[in-house]
Design a protein around this motif. Structure first.
Motif, short mmCIF file in Angstrom:
data_model
loop_
_atom_site.label_atom_id
_atom_site.label_comp_id
_atom_site.label_asym_id
_atom_site.label_seq_id
_atom_site.Cartn_x
_atom_site.Cartn_y
_atom_site.Cartn_z
N UNK A 1 10.31 0.94 -6.75
CA UNK A 1 9.01 1.43 -6.31
C UNK A 1 9.12 2.89 -5.89
N UNK A 2 8.14 3.67 -6.28
CA UNK A 2 8.05 5.06 -5.85
C UNK A 2 7.11 5.19 -4.66
N UNK A 3 7.57 5.80 -3.59
CA UNK A 3 6.77 5.92 -2.37
C UNK A 3 5.72 7.01 -2.49
N UNK A 4 4.62 6.82 -1.75
CA UNK A 4 3.63 7.88 -1.64
C UNK A 4 4.17 9.02 -0.82
N UNK A 5 4.83 8.68 0.29
CA UNK A 5 5.41 9.68 1.20
C UNK A 5 6.83 9.26 1.56
N UNK A 6 7.65 10.21 1.84
CA UNK A 6 9.04 9.93 2.22
C UNK A 6 9.11 9.04 3.45
N UNK B 1 0.80 -1.24 0.00
CA UNK B 1 0.00 0.00 0.00
C UNK B 1 0.83 1.29 0.00
N UNK B 2 2.11 1.19 0.27
CA UNK B 2 2.95 2.40 0.31
C UNK B 2 3.34 2.90 -1.08
N UNK B 3 2.97 2.16 -2.12
CA UNK B 3 3.35 2.53 -3.48
C UNK B 3 2.51 3.70 -3.97
N UNK B 4 3.18 4.69 -4.57
CA UNK B 4 2.48 5.84 -5.13
C UNK B 4 1.99 5.56 -6.54
N UNK B 5 1.37 6.57 -7.13
CA UNK B 5 0.85 6.45 -8.50
C UNK B 5 1.31 7.65 -9.32
N UNK B 6 1.34 7.49 -10.64
CA UNK B 6 1.70 8.60 -11.53
C UNK B 6 0.44 9.32 -12.00
#
Length: 389
Positions: A212-217, A83-88
């Protein structure tokens, strides 16, 4: 103090030929010292700028690099559910399965081949995760097509042709459709294509990493613990910026140790030259020293005057060497990345800290070289000094 500075400056100018020769010797030492630090700084900057603190790279536990790592399709699918994965902006998850292989290519003017990284990436998403990478010529490769894009350093330094040309590797012929500029990062020394096609071409059933790109740092610790606690996974999470920074440490440390060792050896000659110059200055100014003592100047003042002159001599040499070294930042060189055994191009990089260290080192050489002559000058007897005219 003003009198001391003026006195030291005047004497250096009177002996300007000796001053410039001595400063030139120190300048050569500082040039080597600064160039070595710039080389290590450039290597570190290239690799550190490759990563992002908002990206997490997953590789197999106990693996140090992507070259050694294997991640199965099942593991990749599990990681993509976190769930920590962000979206483009297109609503896609910022998760990219990537594969890394090495091939041999010939550089311009060289017969032997050098290892080059072929990175299989996820079209679109991998570019979103690395905003510093952009197409400067041609277009991106199409998903599912035998197309590749070249890092600008690969296009400039290797015999690969340009946009529209073909390159054969992995039992397949690939069409070069674009050139990428990664802002001086390690991606400038890579070739990118569709990950699934590259796996097929090299008959690889597994990936090398998942990015993976995080939603938040702040989500990094959560996603790292989630991966460690999942019994189905044998992967480890690293912040991408830390992962690439660790790759530069070994090589940068080796460059610094080797360079500083050589610099210390060269600096002995420079210090001896400074000492000889200052001893000659003392011998030629014995009567002046006597006159200064007769006028009431203390021994400490005489000592300070000669030390100041010697330090200024070193500072002058340091500035000369630093200016010469500053032109090195226009050069791009290549070496082997010891972690991946692939070709890596980078530039000499001059930073304020390197400039400060170089000039300080030169001033210290001047101080050490002038210490004994300054002590000798301060200990002279007034009567003996005035009698030697």
């Amino acid at each position: 103090m003003f009198i001391l500075v003026r006195y030291s400056y005047r004497n250096l100018w009177v002996r300007r030929l000796t001053t410039f020769l001595t400063a030139g010797g120190m300048g050569l030492v500082v040039f080597v010292f600064a160039a070595v630090l710039m080389l290590a700084e450039g290597l570190e900057k290239t690799l550190v700028s490759t990563g992002s603190s908002m990206n997490v790279i997953f590789i197999r536990r106990s693996s140090e690099t992507e070259v050694q790592s294997i991640i199965t399709r099942e593991d990749a699918s599990i990681l993509e559910t976190f769930p920590e994965i962000g979206t483009n902006g297109r609503g896609e998850k910022l998760a990219a399965r990537e594969v890394l292989v090495l091939i041999g290519l010939r550089k311009h003017g060289v017969r032997s081949a050098a290892n080059v990284v072929i990175r299989g990436v996820k079209p679109g998403v991998s570019f979103d995760l690395r905003p510093q990478v952009h197409i400067v010529e041609g277009r991106p490769f199409r998903p599912g097509a035998s197309e590749i894009v070249l890092g600008k350093n690969i296009a400039q330094r290797f015999q690969v042709g340009g946009v529209g040309q073909t390159l054969t590797f992995g039992m397949r012929t690939w069409t070069i459709v674009g050139i990428i500029d990664a802002g001086g990062s390690a991606f400038d020394s890579e070739i990118w294509g569709d990950a699934d096609l590259i796996m097929t071409a090299f008959r690889r059933p597994v990936y090398s990493s998942v990015l993976i790109g995080l939603r938040r740092y702040s989500d990094f610790q959560d996603i790292k613990e989630r991966a460690l606690k999942d019994p189905r996974l044998t992967v480890e999470a690293h912040r991408e910026i830390d992962y690439y920074a660790s790759q530069s440490q070994l090589m940068a440390r080796f460059i610094r140790i080797l360079g500083i060792t050589l610099t210390m050896i060269f600096s002995i000659g420079a210090v001896i030259g400074s000492t000889v110059t200052m001893y000659a200055a003392v011998a030629n100014r014995i009567s002046e020293i006597g006159a200064l003592r007769a006028l009431g100047f203390k021994r400490s003042t005489i000592l300070s005057a000669f030390l100041l002159e010697s330090v200024f001599l070193g500072f002058l040499g340091g500035c000369v060497g630093l200016v010469a070294a500053s032109f090195m930042d226009r050069l791009t060189i290549s070496t082997i990345n010891w972690q991946t055994f692939s070709e890596l191009s980078f530039r000499f990089t001059l930073s304020p800290s390197i400039a400060f260290c170089a000039v300080s080192f030169a001033a210290i050489m001047g101080l050490v070289g002038g210490a004994l002559p300054a002590v000798k000058a301060s200990r002279m007897n007034i009567v003996d000094a005035l009698s030697l005219r």
